[in-house]
Design a protein around this motif. Sequence first.
Motif, PDB file in Angstrom:
ATOM      1  N   SER A  42       0.852  -1.183   0.000  1.00 17.47           N
ATOM      2  CA  SER A  42       0.000   0.000   0.000  1.00 17.47           C
ATOM      3  C   SER A  42       0.884   1.228   0.000  1.00 17.47           C
ATOM      4  N   TYR A  43       0.395   2.299  -0.625  1.00 14.40           N
ATOM      5  CA  TYR A  43       1.149   3.534  -0.706  1.00 14.40           C
ATOM      6  C   TYR A  43       0.244   4.716  -0.385  1.00 14.40           C
ATOM      7  N   ALA A  44       0.841   5.723   0.204  1.00 17.84           N
ATOM      8  CA  ALA A  44       0.131   6.985   0.379  1.00 17.84           C
ATOM      9  C   ALA A  44      -0.111   7.588  -1.004  1.00 17.84           C
ATOM     10  N   ASP A  45      -1.207   8.293  -1.149  1.00 19.70           N
ATOM     11  CA  ASP A  45      -1.524   8.912  -2.445  1.00 19.70           C
ATOM     12  C   ASP A  45      -0.399   9.832  -2.914  1.00 19.70           C
ATOM     13  N   SER A  46       0.280  10.445  -1.984  1.00 22.69           N
ATOM     14  CA  SER A  46       1.322  11.417  -2.325  1.00 22.69           C
ATOM     15  C   SER A  46       2.556  10.774  -2.949  1.00 22.69           C
ATOM     16  N   VAL A  47       2.711   9.452  -2.822  1.00 24.71           N
ATOM     17  CA  VAL A  47       3.908   8.796  -3.357  1.00 24.71           C
ATOM     18  C   VAL A  47       3.585   7.681  -4.346  1.00 24.71           C
ATOM     19  N   LYS A  48       2.329   7.462  -4.662  1.00 23.15           N
ATOM     20  CA  LYS A  48       1.965   6.420  -5.620  1.00 23.15           C
ATOM     21  C   LYS A  48       2.606   6.680  -6.961  1.00 23.15           C
ATOM     22  N   GLY A  49       3.207   5.641  -7.515  1.00 25.97           N
ATOM     23  CA  GLY A  49       3.885   5.764  -8.791  1.00 25.97           C
ATOM     24  C   GLY A  49       5.288   6.344  -8.682  1.00 25.97           C
ATOM     25  N   GLN A  50       5.642   6.766  -7.482  1.00 27.82           N
ATOM     26  CA  GLN A  50       6.941   7.399  -7.260  1.00 27.82           C
ATOM     27  C   GLN A  50       7.832   6.519  -6.386  1.00 27.82           C
ATOM     28  N   PHE A  51       7.234   5.892  -5.358  1.00 30.37           N
ATOM     29  CA  PHE A  51       7.972   5.039  -4.429  1.00 30.37           C
ATOM     30  C   PHE A  51       7.559   3.584  -4.640  1.00 30.37           C
ATOM     31  N   THR A  52       8.502   2.684  -4.370  1.00 33.75           N
ATOM     32  CA  THR A  52       8.219   1.250  -4.450  1.00 33.75           C
ATOM     33  C   THR A  52       8.814   0.539  -3.247  1.00 33.75           C
ATOM     34  N   ILE A  53       7.990  -0.231  -2.559  1.00 38.96           N
ATOM     35  CA  ILE A  53       8.467  -1.017  -1.421  1.00 38.96           C
ATOM     36  C   ILE A  53       8.692  -2.455  -1.880  1.00 38.96           C
ATOM     37  N   SER A  54       9.758  -3.060  -1.392  1.00 37.58           N
ATOM     38  CA  SER A  54      10.063  -4.436  -1.795  1.00 37.58           C
ATOM     39  C   SER A  54      10.858  -5.129  -0.702  1.00 37.58           C
TER      40      SER A  54
END
Length: 126
Positions: A58-70
Motif C-alpha cells: 500500500s502507498y500513500a496517495d502522495s507517493v503512488k507511482g513514485q515510491f516502491t516497497i520491496s
Amino acid sequence: VQLQASGGGLVQAGGSLRLSCAASGFALDRSFIGWFRQAPGKGREGVSCISSSGGPTSYADSVKGQFTISRDNAKNIVYLQMNSLKSEDTAVYYCAARRSAVVLSALRNFRSYDYWGQGTQVTVSS
C-alpha cells in the motif's frame, strides 16, 4: 530485536534514493513492514507498507507511482525505492515492523507497529 534504517542523504530534485530497513533478531519476511516519514513541524506520515511473505502493498496517495516497497528475504531487508524526488519528500524516514497479523489498512497507522528503526534523513534540494 532491532531495526536499522539507512540509505538517506542529500539529493537534487528529480533524483532517486533507495532506503533500506535491516532487521536483527527476527525475520522480516514474516513481519509486516511500514515506512513512515516526518518532516520538520509535521506529524508522522505513513508512506508505504507491505504485508508479510510478499503480500500486498500500500502507498500513500502522495507517493503512488513514485515510491516502491520491496523485500529481499535472503538479506532480511525491506527497501523503499524513491524516484523523482521532490522538495516535499524531505523528511526523516522511519521503518517499522509488526510481527502479528493485521489487515493492510491498519498498517497505515503508526500505532500498529511493535518495533521502530532510528530514522534516516532524506533531504531533497530544489
